[in-house]
Design a protein around this motif. Structure first.
Motif, PDB file in Angstrom:
ATOM      1  N   THR A   1      85.900  51.183 -17.274  1.00 54.14           N
ATOM      2  CA  THR A   1      84.900  51.705 -18.197  1.00 54.14           C
ATOM      3  C   THR A   1      85.508  52.875 -18.977  1.00 54.14           C
ATOM      4  O   THR A   1      86.615  53.329 -18.686  1.00 54.14           O
ATOM      5  N   PHE A   2      84.751  53.372 -19.958  1.00 54.69           N
ATOM      6  CA  PHE A   2      85.338  54.353 -20.881  1.00 54.69           C
ATOM      7  C   PHE A   2      84.356  55.401 -21.389  1.00 54.69           C
ATOM      8  O   PHE A   2      84.763  56.466 -21.836  1.00 54.69           O
TER       9      PHE A   2
ATOM     10  N   LEU B   1      91.906  57.753 -26.625  1.00 57.80           N
ATOM     11  CA  LEU B   1      92.624  56.580 -26.137  1.00 57.80           C
ATOM     12  C   LEU B   1      93.357  55.892 -27.292  1.00 57.80           C
ATOM     13  O   LEU B   1      92.811  55.751 -28.388  1.00 57.80           O
ATOM     14  N   PRO B   2      94.596  55.465 -27.052  1.00 58.82           N
ATOM     15  CA  PRO B   2      95.353  54.768 -28.104  1.00 58.82           C
ATOM     16  C   PRO B   2      94.629  53.508 -28.558  1.00 58.82           C
ATOM     17  O   PRO B   2      93.893  52.877 -27.792  1.00 58.82           O
ATOM     18  N   ASP B   3      94.859  53.129 -29.799  1.00 57.85           N
ATOM     19  CA  ASP B   3      94.202  51.938 -30.351  1.00 57.85           C
ATOM     20  C   ASP B   3      94.477  50.692 -29.517  1.00 57.85           C
ATOM     21  O   ASP B   3      93.600  49.837 -29.356  1.00 57.85           O
ATOM     22  N   TYR B   4      95.710  50.580 -29.004  1.00 55.63           N
ATOM     23  CA  TYR B   4      96.034  49.360 -28.258  1.00 55.63           C
ATOM     24  C   TYR B   4      95.259  49.263 -26.950  1.00 55.63           C
ATOM     25  O   TYR B   4      94.986  48.161 -26.460  1.00 55.63           O
ATOM     26  N   ILE B   5      94.889  50.407 -26.370  1.00 51.89           N
ATOM     27  CA  ILE B   5      94.082  50.389 -25.145  1.00 51.89           C
ATOM     28  C   ILE B   5      92.670  49.887 -25.463  1.00 51.89           C
ATOM     29  O   ILE B   5      92.101  49.050 -24.743  1.00 51.89           O
ATOM     30  N   LEU B   6      92.094  50.390 -26.549  1.00 54.72           N
ATOM     31  CA  LEU B   6      90.759  49.941 -26.952  1.00 54.72           C
ATOM     32  C   LEU B   6      90.765  48.465 -27.337  1.00 54.72           C
ATOM     33  O   LEU B   6      89.848  47.717 -26.994  1.00 54.72           O
ATOM     34  N   GLU B   7      91.827  48.045 -28.038  1.00 56.02           N
ATOM     35  CA  GLU B   7      91.953  46.639 -28.411  1.00 56.02           C
ATOM     36  C   GLU B   7      92.132  45.759 -27.184  1.00 56.02           C
ATOM     37  O   GLU B   7      91.576  44.644 -27.107  1.00 56.02           O
ATOM     38  N   ALA B   8      92.907  46.241 -26.213  1.00 54.74           N
ATOM     39  CA  ALA B   8      93.084  45.478 -24.968  1.00 54.74           C
ATOM     40  C   ALA B   8      91.743  45.265 -24.279  1.00 54.74           C
ATOM     41  O   ALA B   8      91.455  44.170 -23.780  1.00 54.74           O
ATOM     42  N   GLY B   9      90.912  46.294 -24.263  1.00 56.37           N
ATOM     43  CA  GLY B   9      89.578  46.149 -23.678  1.00 56.37           C
ATOM     44  C   GLY B   9      88.779  45.064 -24.368  1.00 56.37           C
ATOM     45  O   GLY B   9      88.075  44.275 -23.716  1.00 56.37           O
ATOM     46  N   TYR B  10      88.879  45.014 -25.693  1.00 58.64           N
ATOM     47  CA  TYR B  10      88.190  43.961 -26.449  1.00 58.64           C
ATOM     48  C   TYR B  10      88.713  42.588 -26.053  1.00 58.64           C
ATOM     49  O   TYR B  10      87.942  41.636 -25.861  1.00 58.64           O
ATOM     50  N   ARG B  11      90.015  42.483 -25.906  1.00 56.10           N
ATOM     51  CA  ARG B  11      90.594  41.181 -25.558  1.00 56.10           C
ATOM     52  C   ARG B  11      90.281  40.802 -24.101  1.00 56.10           C
ATOM     53  O   ARG B  11      90.167  39.623 -23.779  1.00 56.10           O
ATOM     54  N   TYR B  12      90.151  41.788 -23.236  1.00 53.36           N
ATOM     55  CA  TYR B  12      89.797  41.515 -21.835  1.00 53.36           C
ATOM     56  C   TYR B  12      88.381  40.952 -21.711  1.00 53.36           C
ATOM     57  O   TYR B  12      88.110  40.081 -20.887  1.00 53.36           O
TER      58      TYR B  12
ATOM     59  N   GLU C   1      82.694  50.038 -27.018  1.00 53.04           N
ATOM     60  CA  GLU C   1      81.691  51.007 -27.454  1.00 53.04           C
ATOM     61  C   GLU C   1      80.606  51.080 -26.381  1.00 53.04           C
ATOM     62  O   GLU C   1      80.447  50.163 -25.562  1.00 53.04           O
ATOM     63  N   ALA C   2      79.899  52.185 -26.372  1.00 55.82           N
ATOM     64  CA  ALA C   2      78.960  52.464 -25.285  1.00 55.82           C
ATOM     65  C   ALA C   2      77.960  51.335 -25.064  1.00 55.82           C
ATOM     66  O   ALA C   2      77.584  51.032 -23.924  1.00 55.82           O
ATOM     67  N   ALA C   3      77.544  50.678 -26.131  1.00 59.36           N
ATOM     68  CA  ALA C   3      76.551  49.603 -26.006  1.00 59.36           C
ATOM     69  C   ALA C   3      77.076  48.415 -25.209  1.00 59.36           C
ATOM     70  O   ALA C   3      76.293  47.609 -24.687  1.00 59.36           O
ATOM     71  N   ASN C   4      78.397  48.311 -25.079  1.00 59.08           N
ATOM     72  CA  ASN C   4      79.006  47.168 -24.382  1.00 59.08           C
ATOM     73  C   ASN C   4      79.575  47.530 -23.010  1.00 59.08           C
ATOM     74  O   ASN C   4      80.299  46.732 -22.415  1.00 59.08           O
ATOM     75  N   GLU C   5      79.216  48.696 -22.519  1.00 56.87           N
ATOM     76  CA  GLU C   5      79.811  49.150 -21.265  1.00 56.87           C
ATOM     77  C   GLU C   5      79.579  48.178 -20.107  1.00 56.87           C
ATOM     78  O   GLU C   5      80.400  48.057 -19.205  1.00 56.87           O
ATOM     79  N   GLN C   6      78.480  47.467 -20.119  1.00 61.54           N
ATOM     80  CA  GLN C   6      78.181  46.538 -19.016  1.00 61.54           C
ATOM     81  C   GLN C   6      79.279  45.487 -18.840  1.00 61.54           C
ATOM     82  O   GLN C   6      79.561  45.052 -17.717  1.00 61.54           O
ATOM     83  N   TYR C   7      79.916  45.091 -19.941  1.00 58.10           N
ATOM     84  CA  TYR C   7      80.959  44.067 -19.866  1.00 58.10           C
ATOM     85  C   TYR C   7      82.255  44.628 -19.283  1.00 58.10           C
ATOM     86  O   TYR C   7      83.036  43.884 -18.693  1.00 58.10           O
ATOM     87  N   TYR C   8      82.442  45.912 -19.433  1.00 49.97           N
ATOM     88  CA  TYR C   8      83.607  46.572 -18.851  1.00 49.97           C
ATOM     89  C   TYR C   8      83.368  46.871 -17.370  1.00 49.97           C
ATOM     90  O   TYR C   8      84.297  46.851 -16.565  1.00 49.97           O
ATOM     91  N   ARG C   9      82.121  47.134 -17.031  1.00 48.08           N
ATOM     92  CA  ARG C   9      81.784  47.278 -15.606  1.00 48.08           C
ATOM     93  C   ARG C   9      81.999  45.949 -14.874  1.00 48.08           C
ATOM     94  O   ARG C   9      82.381  45.931 -13.708  1.00 48.08           O
ATOM     95  N   ALA C  10      81.748  44.851 -15.561  1.00 47.68           N
ATOM     96  CA  ALA C  10      81.868  43.524 -14.939  1.00 47.68           C
ATOM     97  C   ALA C  10      83.310  43.168 -14.592  1.00 47.68           C
ATOM     98  O   ALA C  10      83.535  42.234 -13.816  1.00 47.68           O
ATOM     99  N   ILE C  11      84.292  43.898 -15.158  1.00 47.09           N
ATOM    100  CA  ILE C  11      85.698  43.662 -14.790  1.00 47.09           C
ATOM    101  C   ILE C  11      86.265  44.869 -14.026  1.00 47.09           C
ATOM    102  O   ILE C  11      87.482  45.041 -13.955  1.00 47.09           O
TER     103      ILE C  11
END
Length: 312
Positions: free
Chosen positions: A191-192, A202-213, A219-229
């Motif tokens: 999470t972030f 955070l570097p752009d590639y880290i944020l982009e990696a999160g999108y690809r994961y 972004e805060a509205a999508n935190e649930q998807y980052y919690r799921a991993i």
């Protein structure tokens, strides 16, 4: 001379009888049948070229022989099963059957370009968890053929592979299939939003990696998807699977946040609050890859001890 011949005959008779008795005794003791070790490389477990594994079956295995599925790391975008062949073979030498697996990788195209390329990956982290699930089911389906246990199954992995192992173990697809999990320096919290000004820090590639994961922009509205991993949030009271956490003291992974001791301590606290059996081990002076001389000996020893104690 006649007496000598009689004595020689008697001696020969006793030797023959004695030898016969020994053979009978050996037959009656039902000696252990030896099963030869077997290695099968690049076995396909699914309908994708990346879904392959090396299968190592130990000598003298039985229906009681435990199975370890090992998952390599590589930040979900890289790595190969060959990275851990030496480690895996040590597990086999300790009488475990081991499936050393590859799996589909998240697309890394243009990730480190300047500027970073924005692109959706066809393979997400949850798809990689599905690959692990396929391997577990494959192992169960082939247990009798391989002459190994269909119920004594463990997962172990390094870095991203450890994360995938934990996500499967605590997930709903693990219906009492995997009994133990070993986490070697896994990413536990992805999470972030609790990082102040994360979109600047955070570097752009880290944020982009999160999108690809995940398939969702960081972004805060999508935190649930980052919690799921994130195993820290996925762990739950319904899956009380014994968990070994091995933490390298110097666990820096590029610019990735939350790889330090505080995150591992938070994970331990979460497992304790859920009454999930667990053990924390810190390897002093170790880096993320455990490259220092003797580090992997410690990792192997701790992993073996935990498997022996919990894979019953």
């Amino acid at each position: 001379m006649k007496n000598f011949s009689k004595a020689l005959f008697a001696l020969t008779f006793l030797i023959v009888i004695g030898s016969s008795c020994k053979k009978d005794a050996a037959t009656e003791s039902n000696p252990k049948i030896i099963t030869e070790a077997k290695t099968m490389l690049n076995v396909s477990y699914g309908n994708h070229a990346s879904k392959i594994m090396d299968v190592y079956l130990p000598t003298n295995r039985t229906a009681n022989t435990g199975v370890v599925v090992f998952v390599h790391g590589g930040s979900f975008i890289a790595g190969d099963k060959s990275d851990f062949t030496t480690f895996v073979k040590e597990l086999v030498r300790n009488d475990y059957a081991v499936l050393n697996i590859n799996y589909r990788l998240v697309d890394a195209t243009g990730l480190t370009d300047s500027p970073t390329k924005h692109k959706r990956s066809e393979v997400l982290v949850q798809d990689q968890v599905s690959d692990v699930s396929e391997v577990v089911d494959y192992a169960i389906a082939h247990a009798k053929e391989w002459q190994v246990s269909e119920s004594k199954i463990a997962l172990a992995g390094h870095s991203a592979g450890a994360t995938l192992s934990l996500l499967y173990t605590y997930g709903s697809r693990n219906t009492n299939k995997v009994k133990v999990v070993a986490n070697l320096a896994g990413a536990l919290d992805q999470t972030f939003s609790d990082i102040p000004f994360y979109f600047y820090l955070l570097p752009d590639y880290i944020l982009e990696a999160g999108y690809r994961y995940t398939g969702y922009v960081a972004e805060a509205a999508n935190e649930q998807y980052y919690r799921a991993i994130s195993p820290l949030y996925v762990a739950n009271a319904n899956q009380k699977i014994p968990t070994l956490n091995i933490f390298p003291e110097n666990n820096a992974v590029g610019a990735l946040p939350k790889q330090g001791r505080a995150t591992f301590d938070a994970f331990t606290a979460k497992l304790n609050s859920l009454n999930v059996p667990n053990k924390f081990v810190m390897v002093a002076g170790a880096d993320h890859e455990f490259t220092k001389m003797g580090n992997f000996d410690i990792v192997l020893s701790e992993t073996m001890t935990y498997l022996n104690a919990n894979l019953k």
